[in-house]
Scaffold this motif. Structure first.
Motif, PDB file in Angstrom:
ATOM      1  N   ALA A  98       0.837  -1.206   0.000  1.00  0.00           N
ATOM      2  CA  ALA A  98       0.000   0.000   0.000  1.00  0.00           C
ATOM      3  C   ALA A  98       0.868   1.251   0.000  1.00  0.00           C
ATOM      4  CB  ALA A  98      -0.919   0.003   1.213  1.00  0.00           C
ATOM      5  N   LEU A 101       2.277   1.803  -3.434  1.00  0.00           N
ATOM      6  CA  LEU A 101       1.349   2.316  -4.442  1.00  0.00           C
ATOM      7  C   LEU A 101       1.015   3.792  -4.225  1.00  0.00           C
ATOM      8  CD1 LEU A 101      -1.206  -0.566  -5.032  1.00  0.00           C
ATOM      9  CD2 LEU A 101       0.563   0.279  -6.558  1.00  0.00           C
ATOM     10  N   THR A 102       1.225   4.297  -3.005  1.00  0.00           N
ATOM     11  CA  THR A 102       0.996   5.720  -2.759  1.00  0.00           C
ATOM     12  C   THR A 102       2.053   6.520  -3.493  1.00  0.00           C
ATOM     13  OG1 THR A 102       0.361   5.082  -0.530  1.00  0.00           O
ATOM     14  CG2 THR A 102       0.630   7.430  -0.947  1.00  0.00           C
ATOM     15  N   PRO A 103       1.651   7.485  -4.341  1.00  0.00           N
ATOM     16  CA  PRO A 103       2.690   8.305  -4.953  1.00  0.00           C
ATOM     17  C   PRO A 103       3.497   8.972  -3.835  1.00  0.00           C
ATOM     18  CG  PRO A 103       0.484   9.084  -5.549  1.00  0.00           C
ATOM     19  CD  PRO A 103       0.302   7.880  -4.719  1.00  0.00           C
ATOM     20  N   ALA A 106       2.871  12.271  -2.023  1.00  0.00           N
ATOM     21  CA  ALA A 106       1.786  12.468  -1.049  1.00  0.00           C
ATOM     22  C   ALA A 106       2.283  12.301   0.378  1.00  0.00           C
ATOM     23  CB  ALA A 106       0.646  11.496  -1.331  1.00  0.00           C
TER      24      ALA A 106
ATOM     25  N   LEU B 222      -3.210   7.236  -2.027  1.00  0.00           N
ATOM     26  CA  LEU B 222      -3.037   5.781  -2.065  1.00  0.00           C
ATOM     27  C   LEU B 222      -4.171   5.134  -2.857  1.00  0.00           C
ATOM     28  CD1 LEU B 222      -2.239   2.893  -1.177  1.00  0.00           C
ATOM     29  CD2 LEU B 222      -3.333   3.341   0.995  1.00  0.00           C
ATOM     30  N   GLY B 225      -3.776   5.815  -6.574  1.00  0.00           N
ATOM     31  CA  GLY B 225      -2.664   5.020  -7.107  1.00  0.00           C
ATOM     32  C   GLY B 225      -3.038   3.549  -7.231  1.00  0.00           C
ATOM     33  N   ALA B 226      -3.670   3.007  -6.187  1.00  0.00           N
ATOM     34  CA  ALA B 226      -4.037   1.591  -6.205  1.00  0.00           C
ATOM     35  C   ALA B 226      -5.085   1.320  -7.277  1.00  0.00           C
ATOM     36  CB  ALA B 226      -4.559   1.179  -4.827  1.00  0.00           C
ATOM     37  N   THR B 229      -3.475   1.479 -10.819  1.00  0.00           N
ATOM     38  CA  THR B 229      -2.612   0.334 -11.074  1.00  0.00           C
ATOM     39  C   THR B 229      -3.445  -0.925 -11.290  1.00  0.00           C
ATOM     40  OG1 THR B 229      -1.071   1.393  -9.564  1.00  0.00           O
ATOM     41  CG2 THR B 229      -0.541  -0.834 -10.255  1.00  0.00           C
TER      42      THR B 229
END
Lengths: 251, 248
Positions: A98, A101-103, A106, B222, B225-226, B229
């Protein structure tokens, strides 16, 4: 001419062509929009002799060194542990996934809240960029290693600690090197963004200030210095990988 | 893929720990319940959903252009040896540098509007598609090139019917990486110039340093982004379901 020599001739001709087009286009535009290559060269000399570039990179290099030292310890440690011991991997991987996947941008507010805007905050941001490449490469490398080695070690009753030291670690070494190279390349993104969004210093801060002041020739020269460093890191570490672990095909 | 009980336990444990930490220093760590409240507030008062939707729309527009440009470049250097010899070292160089550093130059060239954001996404993202597409093209030509020549397939029919389908698994593998870079690029652009979107939400949180808001915004990022993807991964599997998955 031999083939490699001819290839290089073609490459250098292509570069010359690009520079020529740049020069021609830039002559028809204001220098604040697009400076000519000649002007950029002069600006680069000014930045070098004036010490601005050295000052900015000096601030940055220390932060990168500390951040990458932390990233390699944490990334290699966790990578070995989670790659080797599946239950722990299942426990922690969703959380790490997780976060991955967070840019990473941020995380800037969180880092500012916890660590302020100075050196420590920048080190944490660079760490956030560098860590995952090291961690994932090492974890996947350990996970994919030859199971029969481990079974052999177990069959001969080799203690866990020795198995880790004499079987897992050597097998993981090429992945550690590849992970560190990819991590360092990623860390450069963190370096730049740290200068943009935390305290305006280092090479990222220099680029930000030059852009804001519309000093375009110096801006392009500073950008080129980032490119040279990125390229040197990639090529240099690839060479090192080839020398230290010649049996490994590098990614 | 169903999550294992251990994975769920890990998430539950983390949430419980976070809630516990929030009872001591809510100004520092916030807590899941405080963040949930803050998310509702942002959605009601802060235009959360329109801002996120606008950001995603800009991202998808720029990403489409970037993927097209990058794939086409990759096809060209994969197909024509002379172009590969002349330009591949420079493209490799571009691949290993943080292109996001170019954003201030993009501001000078494109201002601070929508065009600037699109240009930033294209600049930062296109290069990620070049090498997957080039590898795919080479593999595809190696496998089917002779056959195509024997049947005298050439020109755009060769590209559309032979090379692109053959290169698809490689292109698909590049898509996932490129969409993450595109998200980063659009957010950095918005954050830097204050163009309304997810980037300015992050900018506001960075200015106010309110723990609830800081965590809420990170969670929104998040989620975006998730979601992106996952969607790209799913679409990619649908597109190349009949071919083996490759990793680059």
């Amino acid at each position: 001419m031999t083939a490699p020599a001819r290839d290089w001739a073609v490459r250098i001709a292509a570069l010359a062509l690009l520079l020529l087009v740049w020069q021609q286009v830039a002559q028809r535009l204001p220098a604040a929009i697009l400076p000519t290559p000649v002007r950029v060269g002069a600006a680069a000399r000014d930045l070098l002799t004036g010490g601005e570039l050295a000052l900015a990179w000096g601030q940055t290099v220390t932060q990168v060194a500390v951040a990458m030292a932390l990233a390699s310890v944490a990334g290699v440690g966790l990578g070995l542990l989670l790659g080797w011991y599946r239950p722990l991997d299942q426990l922690l991987s969703p959380l790490l996934g997780a976060l991955f996947l967070t840019p990473r941008i941020a995380l800037v507010p969180l880092i500012a809240l916890w660590f302020g805007l100075q050196d420590l905050a920048k080190i944490v941001l660079i760490l956030a960029f560098g860590f995952f490449e090291v961690f994932f490469t090492v974890r996947d490398g350990v996970r994919g290693m030859e199971r029969s080695y481990l079974e052999l070690a177990r069959a001969y009753g080799v203690p866990t600690w020795r198995t880790l030291r004499t079987v897992v670690l050597p097998a993981a070494r090429p992945y550690v090197l590849t992970g560190l190279r990819l991590g360092l390349l990623h860390a450069l993104v963190g370096v730049v963004l740290a200068g943009f969004f935390l305290e305006t210093s280092g090479i990222g801060g220099l680029i930000y200030n030059l852009g804001a002041a519309l000093r375009t020739a110096e801006l392009v020269a500073a950008l080129l210095s980032v490119m040279v460093v990125g390229l040197a890191v990639n090529v240099g570490l690839r060479r090192l990988e080839a020398r230290l672990t010649p049996w490994q095909v590098t990614r | 893929m169903t999550p294992s009980p251990r994975s769920l336990a890990g998430v539950a444990l983390a949430l419980a720990g976070w809630q516990l930490a929030g009872t001591f220093r809510p100004d520092f760590t916030s807590s899941p319940t405080l963040v949930a409240t803050e998310l509702v507030r942002l959605a009601r008062e802060g235009d959360l959903l329109p801002l996120v939707a606008g950001t995603v729309a800009t991202l998808l527009a720029g990403w489409t252009v970037a993927v097209t440009l990058g794939t086409l470049t990759g096809f060209l250097i994969g197909r024509y040896r002379l172009l590969a010899v002349a330009f591949e070292p420079y493209l490799v160089a571009l691949y290993s540098v943080p292109l996001i550093a170019m954003v201030p130059l993009m501001v000078i060239w494109f201002g601070i509007g929508e065009g600037f954001l699109l240009a930033t996404v294209v600049l930062a993202t296109a290069i990620t598609m070049v090498f997957p597409a080039a590898t795919g093209t080479r593999e595809s030509m190696r496998a089917y090139g002779e056959l195509a020549r024997a049947y005298q397939v050439s020109g755009h029919r060769l590209l559309l019917r032979v090379v692109l389908p053959g290169a698809l698994p490689y292109v698909v593998a590049g898509l996932r990486i490129s969409v993450q870079r595109a998200l980063m690029a659009v957010v950095v652009g918005q954050f830097l110039v204050g163009h309304p979107g997810l980037g300015t939400l992050i900018g506001d949180a960075r200015a106010r340093l309110d723990a609830d808001e800081v965590f809420a915004v990170a969670l929104v990022a998040l989620a975006v982004g998730a979601l992106l993807t996952t969607l790209v991964g799913w679409a990619g599997r649908r597109l190349s379901a009949w071919r083996p998955e490759v990793s680059t």
